[in-house]
Design a protein around this motif. Structure first.
Motif, PDB file in Angstrom:
ATOM      1  N   ASN A  93      -0.530  14.924 -11.855  1.00 48.65           N
ATOM      2  CA  ASN A  93      -0.120  14.177 -13.055  1.00 48.65           C
ATOM      3  C   ASN A  93      -0.039  12.666 -12.814  1.00 48.65           C
ATOM      4  OD1 ASN A  93       0.119  16.655 -14.251  1.00 48.65           O
ATOM      5  ND2 ASN A  93       2.269  16.849 -13.668  1.00 48.65           N
ATOM      6  N   GLY A  94      -0.958  12.171 -12.015  1.00 48.63           N
ATOM      7  CA  GLY A  94      -1.002  10.731 -11.770  1.00 48.63           C
ATOM      8  C   GLY A  94      -0.076  10.249 -10.674  1.00 48.63           C
ATOM      9  N   VAL A  95       0.682  11.172 -10.069  1.00 49.25           N
ATOM     10  CA  VAL A  95       1.679  10.782  -9.052  1.00 49.25           C
ATOM     11  C   VAL A  95       1.317  11.439  -7.720  1.00 49.25           C
ATOM     12  CG1 VAL A  95       4.145  10.733  -8.519  1.00 49.25           C
ATOM     13  CG2 VAL A  95       3.409  10.795 -10.907  1.00 49.25           C
ATOM     14  N   ALA A  96       1.370  10.665  -6.628  1.00 49.02           N
ATOM     15  CA  ALA A  96       1.008  11.219  -5.313  1.00 49.02           C
ATOM     16  C   ALA A  96       2.036  12.249  -4.857  1.00 49.02           C
ATOM     17  CB  ALA A  96       0.920  10.100  -4.282  1.00 49.02           C
ATOM     18  N   GLU A 149       0.820  -1.215   0.000  1.00 43.29           N
ATOM     19  CA  GLU A 149       0.000   0.000   0.000  1.00 43.29           C
ATOM     20  C   GLU A 149       0.853   1.265   0.000  1.00 43.29           C
ATOM     21  OE1 GLU A 149      -2.958  -0.394  -0.938  1.00 43.29           O
ATOM     22  OE2 GLU A 149      -4.293  -0.453   0.794  1.00 43.29           O
ATOM     23  N   THR A 150       2.099   1.117   0.412  1.00 39.20           N
ATOM     24  CA  THR A 150       3.016   2.266   0.448  1.00 39.20           C
ATOM     25  C   THR A 150       3.545   2.618  -0.945  1.00 39.20           C
ATOM     26  OG1 THR A 150       4.760   0.664   0.937  1.00 39.20           O
ATOM     27  CG2 THR A 150       3.809   1.833   2.808  1.00 39.20           C
ATOM     28  N   ALA A 151       3.351   1.714  -1.912  1.00 42.93           N
ATOM     29  CA  ALA A 151       4.003   1.872  -3.218  1.00 42.93           C
ATOM     30  C   ALA A 151       3.641   3.180  -3.915  1.00 42.93           C
ATOM     31  CB  ALA A 151       3.649   0.695  -4.129  1.00 42.93           C
ATOM     32  N   PHE A 152       2.407   3.620  -3.737  1.00 45.74           N
ATOM     33  CA  PHE A 152       1.951   4.812  -4.455  1.00 45.74           C
ATOM     34  C   PHE A 152       2.685   6.076  -4.000  1.00 45.74           C
ATOM     35  CE2 PHE A 152      -1.672   7.880  -5.493  1.00 45.74           C
ATOM     36  CZ  PHE A 152      -1.413   7.863  -6.850  1.00 45.74           C
ATOM     37  N   TYR A 153       3.355   5.982  -2.860  1.00 41.71           N
ATOM     38  CA  TYR A 153       3.973   7.190  -2.281  1.00 41.71           C
ATOM     39  C   TYR A 153       5.479   7.226  -2.471  1.00 41.71           C
ATOM     40  CZ  TYR A 153      -0.682   7.243  -0.612  1.00 41.71           C
ATOM     41  OH  TYR A 153      -2.055   7.223  -0.606  1.00 41.71           O
ATOM     42  N   GLN A 154       5.983   6.342  -3.343  1.00 42.26           N
ATOM     43  CA  GLN A 154       7.435   6.256  -3.528  1.00 42.26           C
ATOM     44  C   GLN A 154       8.027   7.523  -4.126  1.00 42.26           C
ATOM     45  OE1 GLN A 154       8.637   1.893  -4.781  1.00 42.26           O
ATOM     46  NE2 GLN A 154       6.709   2.448  -5.732  1.00 42.26           N
ATOM     47  N   HIS A 155       7.178   8.310  -4.788  1.00 44.67           N
ATOM     48  CA  HIS A 155       7.716   9.480  -5.480  1.00 44.67           C
ATOM     49  C   HIS A 155       7.424  10.792  -4.751  1.00 44.67           C
ATOM     50  CE1 HIS A 155       8.432   6.585  -8.588  1.00 44.67           C
ATOM     51  NE2 HIS A 155       7.157   6.313  -8.669  1.00 44.67           N
ATOM     52  N   THR A 156       6.871  10.705  -3.543  1.00 47.47           N
ATOM     53  CA  THR A 156       6.638  11.961  -2.812  1.00 47.47           C
ATOM     54  C   THR A 156       7.986  12.545  -2.393  1.00 47.47           C
ATOM     55  OG1 THR A 156       6.386  10.759  -0.732  1.00 47.47           O
ATOM     56  CG2 THR A 156       4.363  11.296  -1.903  1.00 47.47           C
ATOM     57  N   SER A 157       8.016  13.840  -2.189  1.00 42.89           N
ATOM     58  CA  SER A 157       9.292  14.493  -1.863  1.00 42.89           C
ATOM     59  C   SER A 157       9.761  14.074  -0.469  1.00 42.89           C
ATOM     60  CB  SER A 157       9.123  16.005  -1.905  1.00 42.89           C
ATOM     61  OG  SER A 157       8.323  16.412  -0.811  1.00 42.89           O
ATOM     62  N   THR A 158      11.051  14.192  -0.236  1.00 42.20           N
ATOM     63  CA  THR A 158      11.593  13.835   1.080  1.00 42.20           C
ATOM     64  C   THR A 158      10.948  14.693   2.160  1.00 42.20           C
ATOM     65  OG1 THR A 158      13.645  13.404  -0.072  1.00 42.20           O
ATOM     66  CG2 THR A 158      13.750  13.389   2.318  1.00 42.20           C
ATOM     67  N   ALA A 159      10.688  15.943   1.851  1.00 42.54           N
ATOM     68  CA  ALA A 159      10.066  16.820   2.848  1.00 42.54           C
ATOM     69  C   ALA A 159       8.671  16.308   3.210  1.00 42.54           C
ATOM     70  CB  ALA A 159       9.985  18.244   2.312  1.00 42.54           C
ATOM     71  N   ALA A 160       7.967  15.753   2.211  1.00 43.03           N
ATOM     72  CA  ALA A 160       6.618  15.238   2.473  1.00 43.03           C
ATOM     73  C   ALA A 160       6.674  13.915   3.245  1.00 43.03           C
ATOM     74  CB  ALA A 160       5.862  15.049   1.164  1.00 43.03           C
ATOM     75  N   GLN A 161       7.816  13.241   3.206  1.00 40.67           N
ATOM     76  CA  GLN A 161       7.933  11.939   3.886  1.00 40.67           C
ATOM     77  C   GLN A 161       8.439  12.076   5.317  1.00 40.67           C
ATOM     78  OE1 GLN A 161      10.615   9.610   1.490  1.00 40.67           O
ATOM     79  NE2 GLN A 161       9.209   9.523  -0.229  1.00 40.67           N
ATOM     80  N   ARG A 162       9.035  13.219   5.614  1.00 35.59           N
ATOM     81  CA  ARG A 162       9.823  13.320   6.834  1.00 35.59           C
ATOM     82  C   ARG A 162       9.015  13.856   8.007  1.00 35.59           C
ATOM     83  NH1 ARG A 162      15.742  13.054   7.930  1.00 35.59           N
ATOM     84  NH2 ARG A 162      15.550  12.965  10.170  1.00 35.59           N
TER      85      ARG A 162
END
Ligand code: ADP
Length: 394
Positions: free
Chosen positions: A214-217, A124-137
């Protein structure tokens, strides 16, 4: 190619059988079991149903079994559920207590039953692989971050489906194609590519809101665990981290006891004191139950908070999409969430909103700059497609 997708909960097992042969991509059969205590027996029963229905002659007809797994240490995307992967899932069993232990046990049983068939996990985490580091931290020390104390994001299969389908419905096949191929397009970035801004609201037993460019979270309301973000049926949602040590000391309870309360007696259930089902809560609210009213107001307040966050981050939105049990079915809730938002371009059409249930529809006024849509989600289809891709690429 027939792929069985199994959705495993702590006491339930649902399944869908997909057939991809000859260019097909339809569901052949679906079913489910509640109050499961013995996964082995339930799997046997599931296979028997598929055989009795004439969908398979034996388990040999299955190309693979796919799972919508939640999270694992240092692993995401779509992978074969080997022992190493199950071990990596075990690492986070206490973070996803309602999901990881059940999936680990279920996958082991499927494997014992079908040792020659690939067991394939889409996290379920796969969709968030491209979020920015700031958004992940989170603002924690590096050591904590390295152990996984970060925003992971969940409901990835559902939000990915919404990313694809909303783009199709908006006539943007270029973005839909991008979203479909996301997990194999490692360089996907939300900023380049054609511009389409979607806010996806998955509201069901558990709820999350994701911003999609653009289709990316670009980000989501759920953080390290599926307990965070909006209040869920009986799980807490966001909570100040200092509340936990405070309440443990004040009530003299252990971390496990506090976690149990946060997972089972909180959320809409905890606030309303009525039920974990929004239908019962709405009924109680109509009869004047103040706690039930508050639970609904809290849910709406949190939903607007996250929609607002992504609306800002995305510099507006082309579409606001509602999906899952609550999102697809609860028109009064959608109305409350969208109330008084004309100034940010969201104009719900009250009549359309009231007359439509659980089917694809636009429910905003014709002149609404943001299209408000209902799109029933199809998480299993996303899993099945990724499993097929995994098998094709092997
Ligand atoms: P899960 O996340 O467990 O798959 P769902 O997506 O089915 O759950 O969402 C469950 C929530 O959606 C419950 O609060 C339930 O009241 C609500 N819900 C589901 N179906 C309906 C319906 N037909 N009408 C109104 N509310 C519904």
């Amino acid at each position: 190619m027939k792929i069985l997708v199994s959705n495993i909960g702590s006491t339930s097992l649902k399944y869908r059988l997909f057939d991809f042969s000859d260019g097909k991509s339809g569901v052949l059969a679906k079913g489910g079991f509640e109050r499961v205590t013995d996964y082995a027996a339930t799997i046997e029963e599931c296979l028997t149903q598929l055989k009795d229905g004439g969908h398979i002659e034996s388990e040999n007809d299955l190309a693979a079994v796919g799972f919508k797994t939640v999270m694992a240490k240092d692993i995401s995307g779509c992978v074969e559920a080997t022992d190493d992967v199950l071990e990596a899932m075990e690492f986070y069993s206490s973070v996803a207590p309602a999901h990881n232990p059940a999936y680990i046990a279920g996958i082991r049983q499927f494997r014992a039953k079908m040792p020659d068939k690939p067991m394939v996990a889409l996290f379920e985490t796969a969709f968030y692989q491209h979020t920015s580091t700031a958004a992940q931290r989170y603002a924690v020390p590096q050591e904590w971050y390295d152990l996984g104390v970060r925003r992971w994001g969940f409901h990835g299969a559902s939000h990915k489906f919404i990313a694809e389908r909303s783009a199709e419905l908006l006539g943007r096949d270029d973005v839909a194609e991008r979203a479909r191929n996301l997990y194999v397009n490692a360089g996907a970035s939300p900023v380049d590519g054609p511009d389409l801004r979607v806010i996806s609201c998955h509201m069901g037993g558990s709820s999350s809101i994701t911003g999609i460019r653009n289709g990316v979270a670009i980000g989501t309301s759920m953080g390290m665990s599926p307990q965070s973000g909006l209040p869920h049926n009986n799980r807490v949602g966001d909570l100040d981290s200092h509340a936990l040590p405070f309440i443990m000391r004040k009530l003299g309870i252990t971390a496990d006891e506090a976690q149990e309360t946060m997972c089972k007696q909180s959320g809409l259930q905890g606030v309303s004191g009525v039920s974990n089902d929004i239908r019962d809560i709405a009924e109680a609210a109509e009869q004047g139950n103040e706690r039930a009213k508050l639970a609904l107001e809290l849910f709406v307040h949190q939903a607007r908070h996250w929609i607002g966050a992504f609306h800002f981050d995305l510099n507006g939105a082309d579409a606001l999409v509602f999906t899952a049990g609550i999102g697809e079915n609860r028109s009064p809730l959608r109305e409350s969430i969208c109330a008084n938002l004309e100034n940010v371009g969201i104009k719900l059409d009250a009549e359309k909103n009231n007359n439509i249930r659980a089917e694809e529809a636009v429910i905003s006024t014709d002149d609404s700059p943001v299209k408000v849509m209902i799109i029933p989600t199809n998480e299993e289809l996303v899993v099945a497609r990724e499993v097929k891709r995994f098998l094709d690429n092997r």
